[in-house]
Design an enzyme around this catalytic site. Sequence first.
Site, PDB file in Angstrom:
ATOM      1  N   LYS A   1       0.823  -1.208   0.000  1.00  0.00           N
ATOM      2  CA  LYS A   1       0.000   0.000   0.000  1.00  0.00           C
ATOM      3  C   LYS A   1       0.850   1.248   0.000  1.00  0.00           C
ATOM      4  O   LYS A   1       0.506   2.254  -0.628  1.00  0.00           O
ATOM      5  CB  LYS A   1      -0.920   0.034   1.225  1.00  0.00           C
ATOM      6  CG  LYS A   1      -2.083  -0.889   1.097  1.00  0.00           C
ATOM      7  CD  LYS A   1      -3.207  -0.464   2.016  1.00  0.00           C
ATOM      8  CE  LYS A   1      -4.397  -1.373   1.830  1.00  0.00           C
ATOM      9  NZ  LYS A   1      -5.542  -0.987   2.639  1.00  0.00           N
TER      10      LYS A   1
ATOM     11  N   LYS B   1      -4.706  -9.220  -7.093  1.00  0.00           N
ATOM     12  CA  LYS B   1      -5.923  -9.464  -6.323  1.00  0.00           C
ATOM     13  C   LYS B   1      -7.033  -8.501  -6.748  1.00  0.00           C
ATOM     14  O   LYS B   1      -6.758  -7.348  -7.060  1.00  0.00           O
ATOM     15  CB  LYS B   1      -5.535  -9.259  -4.852  1.00  0.00           C
ATOM     16  CG  LYS B   1      -6.625  -9.328  -3.847  1.00  0.00           C
ATOM     17  CD  LYS B   1      -6.087  -9.051  -2.443  1.00  0.00           C
ATOM     18  CE  LYS B   1      -6.014  -7.564  -2.163  1.00  0.00           C
ATOM     19  NZ  LYS B   1      -5.938  -7.228  -0.741  1.00  0.00           N
TER      20      LYS B   1
ATOM     21  N   LYS C   1     -11.061  -3.286  -3.828  1.00  0.00           N
ATOM     22  CA  LYS C   1     -11.987  -2.154  -3.890  1.00  0.00           C
ATOM     23  C   LYS C   1     -11.348  -0.965  -4.578  1.00  0.00           C
ATOM     24  O   LYS C   1     -12.022  -0.102  -5.095  1.00  0.00           O
ATOM     25  CB  LYS C   1     -12.358  -1.687  -2.467  1.00  0.00           C
ATOM     26  CG  LYS C   1     -13.050  -2.706  -1.598  1.00  0.00           C
ATOM     27  CD  LYS C   1     -13.038  -2.251  -0.118  1.00  0.00           C
ATOM     28  CE  LYS C   1     -13.545  -3.324   0.802  1.00  0.00           C
ATOM     29  NZ  LYS C   1     -12.789  -3.418   2.053  1.00  0.00           N
TER      30      LYS C   1
HETATM   31  P1  TYM Z   1     -10.645  -5.900   3.854  1.00  0.00           P
HETATM   32  O1  TYM Z   1     -11.700  -4.902   4.182  1.00  0.00           O
HETATM   33  O2  TYM Z   1      -9.564  -5.506   2.919  1.00  0.00           O
HETATM   34  O3  TYM Z   1     -11.296  -7.197   3.269  1.00  0.00           O
HETATM   35  C1  TYM Z   1     -12.348  -7.832   3.989  1.00  0.00           C
HETATM   36  C2  TYM Z   1     -12.269  -9.328   3.814  1.00  0.00           C
HETATM   37  O4  TYM Z   1     -12.371  -9.678   2.449  1.00  0.00           O
HETATM   38  C3  TYM Z   1     -11.275 -10.502   2.078  1.00  0.00           C
HETATM   39  N1  TYM Z   1     -10.902 -10.192   0.690  1.00  0.00           N
HETATM   40  C4  TYM Z   1     -10.770 -11.101  -0.260  1.00  0.00           C
HETATM   41  N2  TYM Z   1     -10.930 -12.441  -0.249  1.00  0.00           N
HETATM   42  C5  TYM Z   1     -10.695 -13.096  -1.405  1.00  0.00           C
HETATM   43  N3  TYM Z   1     -10.333 -12.477  -2.552  1.00  0.00           N
HETATM   44  C6  TYM Z   1     -10.159 -11.152  -2.613  1.00  0.00           C
HETATM   45  N4  TYM Z   1      -9.806 -10.550  -3.742  1.00  0.00           N
HETATM   46  C7  TYM Z   1     -10.374 -10.392  -1.425  1.00  0.00           C
HETATM   47  N5  TYM Z   1     -10.311  -9.075  -1.112  1.00  0.00           N
HETATM   48  C8  TYM Z   1     -10.620  -8.978   0.180  1.00  0.00           C
HETATM   49  C9  TYM Z   1     -10.169 -10.126   3.046  1.00  0.00           C
HETATM   50  O5  TYM Z   1      -9.210 -11.154   3.153  1.00  0.00           O
HETATM   51  C10 TYM Z   1     -10.938  -9.918   4.312  1.00  0.00           C
HETATM   52  O6  TYM Z   1     -11.195 -11.141   4.955  1.00  0.00           O
HETATM   53  N6  TYM Z   1      -7.645  -6.054   7.789  1.00  0.00           N
HETATM   54  C11 TYM Z   1      -8.929  -6.496   7.284  1.00  0.00           C
HETATM   55  C12 TYM Z   1     -10.091  -6.078   8.135  1.00  0.00           C
HETATM   56  C13 TYM Z   1      -9.973  -6.401   9.573  1.00  0.00           C
HETATM   57  C14 TYM Z   1     -10.093  -7.691  10.166  1.00  0.00           C
HETATM   58  C15 TYM Z   1      -9.954  -7.482  11.576  1.00  0.00           C
HETATM   59  C16 TYM Z   1     -10.288  -8.961   9.655  1.00  0.00           C
HETATM   60  C17 TYM Z   1      -9.759  -5.526  10.587  1.00  0.00           C
HETATM   61  N7  TYM Z   1      -9.770  -6.170  11.793  1.00  0.00           N
HETATM   62  C18 TYM Z   1     -10.026  -8.574  12.463  1.00  0.00           C
HETATM   63  C19 TYM Z   1     -10.352 -10.036  10.562  1.00  0.00           C
HETATM   64  C20 TYM Z   1     -10.211  -9.828  11.956  1.00  0.00           C
HETATM   65  C21 TYM Z   1      -9.122  -5.910   5.919  1.00  0.00           C
HETATM   66  O7  TYM Z   1      -8.565  -4.905   5.549  1.00  0.00           O
HETATM   67  O8  TYM Z   1     -10.029  -6.504   5.186  1.00  0.00           O
END
Ligand code: TYM
Length: 335
Positions: free
Chosen positions: A112, A196, A199
């Site tokens: 990032k 990947k 968003k």
């Molecule tokens: P975030 O908001 O980027 O994504 C949310 C969830 O979606 C999954 N994901 C994907 N899975 C498969 N293929 C993809 N292309 C893809 N893009 C996103 C992510 O792996 C995630 O599970 N750090 C985390 C949010 C978070 C969190 C937590 C998760 C904050 N605190 C505690 C678990 C436990 C995040 O940025 O997810």
Amino acid sequence: TPRVFSGIKPSGGLTLGNYLGAIKRFVATQGQGMETIYCVVDLHAITVWQDPADLTNATREVAAGYLASGLDPAQSILFNQSQVSAHAELGWILNCVARLGWMNRMTQFKEKAGKNAEKQSLGLYAYPSLMAADILLYHATHVPVGEDQKQHVELTRDIAAKFNHDYKVPEFFPLPEPVIEGPATRVMNLRDGTKKMSKSGESDMERINMTDDADTIAKKFKKARTDPEPLPETYDELSERPEARNLVDIFAALSDTKPEEVLADYAGAGWGQFKPALAELAVSKLAPISVEMARMMNDPAEIDNILGKGADRAMEIATPILHRTYDIVGMIRSR
Ligand code: TYM
């Protein structure tokens, strides 16, 4: 009892990656005899600039995505992170446990920040230790996530172990397990199968948004990059064909089967046959969800009400754990 915690950032709209890698997996955990807690991590979202009105809207949209996909507030705790201040409080304590060397190894920060690390917020750097706080605050045992979050859950284990060790409370924080399952743990970009789906990719054609209409979904799959070969008979033959493999994986995840079964049905088929079938499948699964999301977004007060009630229930679990943490650390709490 096992306790499940996971979260999604309200930074922009939800993608098919979020749905297949996270939300669909969350829904599958309900009714399995585990306590399930799903958060909209608004504090994480502001590690990069978010317009305030957009943040409010995106927070409601993630909540609506949870609800429309089948998360049930009677069975799961659904809330937004900032309404439970214990996340930020434990986050600070864990900032003092996590080591700079550990943070420096986080690949997501490096990706990032790119060449511009100096211009990133301090929050973006500390992001994984706040994530550790999210999980440890509930003594969660299982964390369903996509592949890209694996390293963060492993860091959470390291932070938990160091806290337990340093304060001589060997059993205090359980070490959580990442749960990375199903055929779509890493949904790829539709224009470049080595990246990947996210968003924040530049072109909207790279991703399927949960709110895309049927025509848009069909158009995006039609234009998705592939190769000239037809679908093979075995999954192994897709190992050097990332775009093709991605579409087969998406098909399998949407239809609750295995990629091998998809190939059993489509081996020998060309893209002119497979892509329309995939688009039709995606529309049939996503359209009911997006219709329900749109309906819910017309009643923001109802969403906010659900998040508020969820936050109250989350606090009932989190507050005693936070207070025990303060006691362990040696903080005076005299009122
Ligand atoms: P975030 O908001 O980027 O994504 C949310 C969830 O979606 C999954 N994901 C994907 N899975 C498969 N293929 C993809 N292309 C893809 N893009 C996103 C992510 O792996 C995630 O599970 N750090 C985390 C949010 C978070 C969190 C937590 C998760 C904050 N605190 C505690 C678990 C436990 C995040 O940025 O997810």
